[in-house]
Scaffold this motif. Sequence first.
Motif, PDB file in Angstrom:
ATOM      1  N   TYR A   1      -9.873  29.562  16.309  1.00  0.00           N
ATOM      2  CA  TYR A   1      -9.423  30.949  16.439  1.00  0.00           C
ATOM      3  C   TYR A   1     -10.633  31.866  16.571  1.00  0.00           C
ATOM      4  N   SER A   2     -10.434  32.973  17.252  1.00  0.00           N
ATOM      5  CA  SER A   2     -11.509  33.954  17.450  1.00  0.00           C
ATOM      6  C   SER A   2     -10.971  35.356  17.180  1.00  0.00           C
ATOM      7  N   THR A   3     -11.826  36.342  17.377  1.00  0.00           N
ATOM      8  CA  THR A   3     -11.387  37.728  17.198  1.00  0.00           C
ATOM      9  C   THR A   3     -10.303  38.109  18.213  1.00  0.00           C
ATOM     10  N   TYR A   4     -10.239  37.393  19.311  1.00  0.00           N
ATOM     11  CA  TYR A   4      -9.157  37.591  20.280  1.00  0.00           C
ATOM     12  C   TYR A   4      -7.805  37.377  19.585  1.00  0.00           C
ATOM     13  N   HIS A   5      -7.719  36.318  18.774  1.00  0.00           N
ATOM     14  CA  HIS A   5      -6.459  35.999  18.096  1.00  0.00           C
ATOM     15  C   HIS A   5      -6.143  37.008  16.986  1.00  0.00           C
ATOM     16  N   VAL A   6      -7.177  37.644  16.449  1.00  0.00           N
ATOM     17  CA  VAL A   6      -6.962  38.719  15.474  1.00  0.00           C
ATOM     18  C   VAL A   6      -6.311  39.907  16.172  1.00  0.00           C
ATOM     19  N   LEU A   7      -6.846  40.271  17.342  1.00  0.00           N
ATOM     20  CA  LEU A   7      -6.350  41.456  18.055  1.00  0.00           C
ATOM     21  C   LEU A   7      -4.961  41.234  18.659  1.00  0.00           C
ATOM     22  N   THR A   8      -4.637  39.981  18.977  1.00  0.00           N
ATOM     23  CA  THR A   8      -3.283  39.691  19.473  1.00  0.00           C
ATOM     24  C   THR A   8      -2.332  39.364  18.322  1.00  0.00           C
ATOM     25  N   GLU A   9      -2.869  39.388  17.105  1.00  0.00           N
ATOM     26  CA  GLU A   9      -2.120  39.108  15.870  1.00  0.00           C
ATOM     27  C   GLU A   9      -1.555  37.690  15.844  1.00  0.00           C
ATOM     28  N   GLU A  10      -2.259  36.769  16.496  1.00  0.00           N
ATOM     29  CA  GLU A  10      -1.883  35.349  16.441  1.00  0.00           C
ATOM     30  C   GLU A  10      -2.532  34.651  15.251  1.00  0.00           C
ATOM     31  N   ALA A  11      -3.550  35.304  14.660  1.00  0.00           N
ATOM     32  CA  ALA A  11      -4.234  34.717  13.507  1.00  0.00           C
ATOM     33  C   ALA A  11      -4.778  35.831  12.626  1.00  0.00           C
TER      34      ALA A  11
END
Length: 255
Positions: free
Chosen positions: A58-68
């Motif tokens: 997981y990356s900050t991308y997944h934080v911003l898409t609320e996937e993680a």
Amino acid sequence: MTKIIAITNQKGGVGKTTTSVNLAAALAKMNYKVLLIDIDPQANATQGIGIDRDYIEYSTYHVLTEEAGMDQVIVHSYIENLDVAPGEIDLAGIDLELAHVKQGRETRLRNALEKVKDRYDFIFIDCPPALGLLNTNALTSCDAVLIPVQCEYYALEGLTQLLNTIKLTQSHFNRKLSIEGLLLTMLDQRTNLGLEVSQEVRKYFGEKVYKTVIPRNIKLSEAPSAGICIFDYDKNSVGAVAYQELAKEVLSRNG
């Protein structure tokens, strides 16, 4: 109390990532708990601190898409006391990805940080050279902004727009946002131009400009390819000495 600092300038190649990695490393080596957040699609800060992007789940991308959540994203670096929230290329499409979200897309990083920020003394956000949703999330999340300014012609170009963006963020999302400081980078002492730009920036911004100046230094350019900070690449280099001094100055400004 945690201090969250976004390192940003819409101009590319001014030393944002070099500053993010080495300032974070300097403070971690002084026994402060530090989190480095990479929201640049190039993910140079992630690589520069020795984290292999191929093994990131997981990356900050997944934080911003609320996937993680941020807990799922954070990994330990090879430096004790320094954790990293890695970035990845998918961040490049985040503006389009969240275009349909009408409310709350600017505060996703801030919301994610609420659950982990108390573990750290300092959190640094390495921003991309653009003024889109990634930077808005960073500015909404942070307490203050550190702006690297290259000691070259057109150094002040674009700063007005960045300062306007900071003011807009203050009025809409983050009233406590302030300018932590301006950092003069890539100074070549042999040229009159570098010294003139330095004087001009200090004339405009006064005490906001750090006394520490980061010189042009080949060791600073080489360290990222080894995946280590400047202090482990060449602790006696002028670049290492400069970032050590900057860390002390940041500490003095924050009590």
